[in-house]
Scaffold this motif. Structure first.
Motif, mmCIF file in Angstrom:
data_model
loop_
_atom_site.group_PDB
_atom_site.id
_atom_site.type_symbol
_atom_site.label_atom_id
_atom_site.label_comp_id
_atom_site.label_asym_id
_atom_site.label_seq_id
_atom_site.Cartn_x
_atom_site.Cartn_y
_atom_site.Cartn_z
ATOM 1 N N GLU A 238 1.898 -71.783 4.216
ATOM 2 C CA GLU A 238 0.826 -72.238 4.888
ATOM 3 C C GLU A 238 1.263 -74.159 5.695
ATOM 4 O O GLU A 238 0.923 -74.497 6.223
ATOM 5 N N LEU A 242 0.344 -79.092 8.198
ATOM 6 C CA LEU A 242 -1.109 -80.346 7.607
ATOM 7 C C LEU A 242 -0.821 -80.300 6.325
ATOM 8 O O LEU A 242 -2.319 -80.566 6.211
ATOM 9 N N PHE A 245 -4.259 -76.207 1.907
ATOM 10 C CA PHE A 245 -5.030 -75.062 2.338
ATOM 11 C C PHE A 245 -6.055 -74.135 1.506
ATOM 12 O O PHE A 245 -6.246 -74.578 0.157
ATOM 13 N N VAL B 120 -13.726 -79.100 7.307
ATOM 14 C CA VAL B 120 -12.618 -78.368 7.851
ATOM 15 C C VAL B 120 -12.071 -78.303 9.380
ATOM 16 O O VAL B 120 -13.024 -78.488 10.018
ATOM 17 N N PHE B 122 -9.273 -77.561 12.155
ATOM 18 C CA PHE B 122 -7.870 -76.354 11.879
ATOM 19 C C PHE B 122 -6.827 -77.358 13.047
ATOM 20 O O PHE B 122 -7.658 -78.513 13.808
ATOM 21 N N TYR B 123 -6.326 -76.216 14.201
ATOM 22 C CA TYR B 123 -4.977 -77.114 15.333
ATOM 23 C C TYR B 123 -4.430 -75.774 15.426
ATOM 24 O O TYR B 123 -3.974 -75.109 15.628
ATOM 25 N N ILE B 152 -3.785 -72.788 11.382
ATOM 26 C CA ILE B 152 -3.390 -74.010 10.900
ATOM 27 C C ILE B 152 -4.696 -74.186 10.863
ATOM 28 O O ILE B 152 -5.428 -74.893 11.265
ATOM 29 N N GLY B 153 -5.065 -74.854 9.347
ATOM 30 C CA GLY B 153 -6.038 -76.183 9.398
ATOM 31 C C GLY B 153 -5.710 -77.243 8.182
ATOM 32 O O GLY B 153 -5.115 -76.722 6.837
#
Lengths: 409, 409
Positions: A238, A242, A245, B120, B122-123, B152-153
Motif C-alpha cells: 500500500e 502516500l 496506512f 484520513v 484518500f486519493y 490509497i489513503g
C-alpha cells in the motif's frame, strides 16, 4: 543531584524508586473509576485522593480520569507536583496521610494514561532507516536524500493507540508478493514489531507558533514506550505513493507509565555527530542536547532478542517537535509522537524483526528450539527500558507488552 | 419522493431548502456559547432550544456545543431528528414555537461542527492520480500498481482541521528544487488547494470489527466540503518514503454545514466502471452504489476556475470506509475522512492548481488580468457544491473558503 529517599520500603535499585515517580491511570477492585496514580516501588499512589487529603494546590489537575488535565496545567505545575511528591515520600511525617492512598501495584489495572490527540511516528534511527533501505531497496542508496536534512515522519491513527496488555489481533489485508500477478486478501504473514520511545505533549501551541528546539521541555511532559506493530506485507503493497496506512493502523501499543522529562536530567547525552549540519531551526540548543540514554530491551516470549540503544538516535525528540511545528501546525494537550524504531549499530541492537531476521533470511532461534522471522499467533512481545537517574538511581519505564491473537474473519 | 415544503419563505431552488437541512454549530451576538443549528433558507434554527421547547425525545443529543452527541446517537436518532425537523418546518402549527429559535444566517458565526477524532485523506480520483503521476513521475506509469486494487489513503493531522473562514498562513518549511544541491528554508512557493468531499463518522466501530461496504450509512452521518491545502514544494522534498507530512499538516479547511446522507438519496449514482474487479471486501453492495452526483465549484478570488464532478470518483466513500477498517482499525464518533482531490476527465474539471496550471506550465488567467500557477498571498479560495435532492430540489453544501496570509517568521 543526590537520589531522593523515601520512608517506603523500596530497594535502592528499584526502577520505580523515588527518582522515577511515573504517572499513569489505574483502577482497582474497589469499583471506583480509573484515576491518576504515581508508581513508587511496589505501590501506586492515588494522586488525586492524596492531593485532596493534603490540600495540595494542584488537586484539581490530578483528581482526574486521565493525565490530560495535569498535562494541560503546564511546566510550573509539573514541577510543583513532582517536588511535592518527592517531599511527601521523603518525609515520614506524611506516612499516615499517604498510606491509605497506596494500592498494591500488582493488583491494579492500568489504563491508557492520556486521551490521545494526534499521533505522529518518526523514523529517526539512522541504523534502522539504513537497514530498511538495504532490505527493501537493495539497489539504491539506503537513506533517501532528505533523511539527514529533516526528521522524516508521518501521522498514524490515534484512535487505535492502546495500552500495554491489549491483545493484538493479526490484521487482515491485501498482500502482493513480488512474484504474484495480483494482490490477494488474508491475514498478514509478516507481522512485526517496532520498539520505539514516545513523547506526550502537555502545553499546547496555537496554530502558527513553531516550537523551537530550546522550548521542548516547555511543551513535552514525559516519555513512554511504544510498540508500533507493523504488518510488513500490507505495508509494502500500500505504501507507494502516500506512505504507511493499514499496515500500521490496526494497533499501536503504549506503556501505561509516563516518566516525566524532569526524571531524565541524568540521562541527557549528546546525540551522535550529525552531518550535513541541519538547517538553523533544527540545531540543538547550546549546551542543552536532548539525546537520551535509554536502554531498551525487547523480549519475545520472555527471551531477550534485542537491546536497542536510544542514545544512538540521529534526531532528538526536541528536533522532532521543532520540525513537527515549523510549518505552523498547532499542538494540543495529549498529542503524542514516537521516535521511530530504535536500532543501534551493533548486533542484537535492532528494534524490529525485519532487521533482526534480515527480512527472514536469518531466523532468530528461541530457547524453546523454535525459530522466528516474523510473529506467530500466541507470541508475546514485551519492551522495557531503563535510564540513569539522579544520584545513581535507575529510572524505569515499566513495559509495553502485547500478545498476538489469530486473525478473525 | 416529492420535495418537502415549509411555511418559511424559502425559494424552491434554495440550496438550503427543506430538502437539505444541514447541521452545523453556530453562535450569535447574544453571548450564548456555540450550539447546534440547522440551516433553512436564510435562517438557522437553534435545534437544541427548539427540541427543548417542543419536548422532542432527542433533545439531549442536539442541545450541545458540537455535533458529536448527535453523531454518536446513531442512525435511528438521525432519522428521527430529520423526520421531526421536516414535519416541524412543513406544518404551520409549529411556526409559533419555532420562530423564536430562528436566527438570521447572515448574522451568525459558524464554528467547526464536530470534534475531530482521526482524519484520513484518500486519493480516489483516477483523473487526479493520473494527472499527478504524469506531472511528478513523467517517465513512469502514472498510476502506481496498487491504485486500482485499493483506495490509497493516509492519516492527516486532525488538530489542524479548521472551519471555513479561518485564514491560512503560508507555511514555512524545507524546499529543495531538483536543481539545488541542498534544501533551504522559507515560505512555500507552491501553495495549492485540493477540492475534496469529506465524510464524518457517527456510530463507532470497536477494534476488530471491519465495516462492510453495505454498512456505510449505519456509520457515516453526513457529508461536507474540504480544502486540503497543500504546500507542493514542502511535500515533494519530504514525501519519500513515508508520505505527506508538513506539506499538508498546517491546515485543512472544512465547510461548517454537514449534509446528512439521507438528504442525498436522489444524488446516488453508479460509480464509473472499475477494473480489475476489486477484491470481495471492496465490491459495491448489490444495487446500492454510493457514487454521489455532487458538482463542485472552485472559485479563486471570486472567479470560477474549476467544476470538479464528484460522480467521476473511482472509489466510493463506502469502499473507502470498508478499506479503512478491514484491518480491524476502530472508528470513533467524529472520525472524518476525505475523498482526495476531486478531478474529472474534462478541461476545467480539476480540483487542484497543480493540475489546472499543469505544474505551472500553463498559468490560469484571472479576469483582473493577473495569472496564477500557485496561490499568492491575499488570494481567497472558495469551494461550493450542489447535488440533486428529493423531488427536483437542489441540495447545497454551503462553502469552504479561506484566504492566504503571508508567511510569518
Amino acid at each position: 543531584m543526590p537520589a531522593p529517599t523515601t520512608w517506603l520500603d523500596v530497594a535502592a535499585d528499584d526502577p520505580f524508586g523515588p527518582a522515577t515517580l511515573p504517572y499513569g491511570v489505574f483502577s482497582s477492585s474497589d469499583g471506583r473509576p480509573p484515576r491518576v496514580g504515581v508508581a513508587i516501588g511496589a505501590w501506586v499512589l492515588d494522586l488525586g485522593a492524596a492531593a485532596r487529603e493534603l490540600d495540595a494546590p494542584f488537586a484539581d489537575a490530578v483528581d482526574a480520569p486521565a493525565l490530560n488535565p495535569l498535562l494541560a496545567a503546564g511546566p510550573a505545575t509539573w514541577r510543583e507536583v513532582r517536588e511535592t511528591l518527592t517531599a511527601w515520600l521523603a518525609d515520614p511525617a506524611y506516612e499516615g496521610a499517604l498510606r491509605p492512598h497506596l494500592a498494591d501495584r500488582a493488583r491494579v489495572r492500568l489504563h491508557l494514561p492520556f486521551a490521545v490527540g494526534d499521533y505522529v511516528d518518526f523514523y529517526s534511527s539512522e541504523h534502522h532507516a539504513t537497514n530498511l533501505g538495504r532490505i527493501l531497496r537493495p539497489n539504491q542508496e539506503p537513506l533517501t536524500p532528505n533523511w539527514k536534512h529533516l526528521p522524516i515522519g508521518y501521522h498514524g491513527r490515534s484512535g487505535t493507540v492502546v495500552v500495554s496488555g491489549t491483545e493484538i489481533v493479526r490484521p487482515m489485508g491485501q498482500r502482493k508478493p513480488p512474484s504474484a500477478a495480483e494482490p490477494d486478501f488474508g491475514p498478514s504473514a509478516r507481522l512485526d514489531i517496532e520498539a520505539e520511545v514516545g513523547f506526550v505533549v502537555g502545553s499546547p501551541a496555537p496554530l502558527g507558533t513553531p516550537v523551537p528546539v530550546a522550548d521542548f521541555a516547555e511543551h513535552v511532559f514525559g516519555v513512554f514506550l511504544v510498540n508500533d506493530w507493523s504488518a510488513r506485507d500490507l505495508q509494502a503493497w500500500e505504501t507507494v505513493p502516500l506512505g504507511p496506512f493499514l499496515g500500521k493502523s490496526f494497533a499501536t501499543s503504549v506503556s501505561p507509565w509516563v516518566v516525566p522529562l524532569s526524571a531524565l536530567e541524568a540521562a541527557r547525552v549528546e546525540p551522535p555527530a550529525r552531518g550535513p549540519e541541519p538547517l538553523p531551526y533544527l540545531r540543538d540548543a547550546d549546551g542543552q542536547p536532548w539525546g537520551l540514554d535509554l536502554r531498551l530491551e525487547v523480549r519475545l516470549n520472555g527471551h531477550t532478542v534485542a537491546r536497542p540503544p536510544f542514545a544512538a538516535m540521529y534526531w532528538t525528540p526536541a528536533q522532532q517537535l521543532a520540525h513537527l511545528t515549523v510549518n505552523g501546525a498547532s499542538l494540543r494537550t495529549g498529542d503524542i509522537y514516537a521516535s521511530g524504531t530504535v536500532s543501534g549499530p551493533g548486533a542484537g541492537e535492532q528494534g524490529s524483526l525485519i532487521e533482526l531476521s534480515w527480512n527472514g533470511a536469518e531466523p532468530l532461534e528461541l530457547p524453546d528450539g523454535s525459530t522466528r522471522t516474523f510473529l506467530r499467533d500466541g507470541d508475546t512481545v514485551s519492551i522495557t527500558a531503563s535510564a540513569p537517574g539522579a544520584g545513581g538511581a535507575t529510572i524505569g519505564f515499566g513495559e509495553v507488552a502485547g500478545r498476538v491473537l489469530p486473525a478473525e474473519g
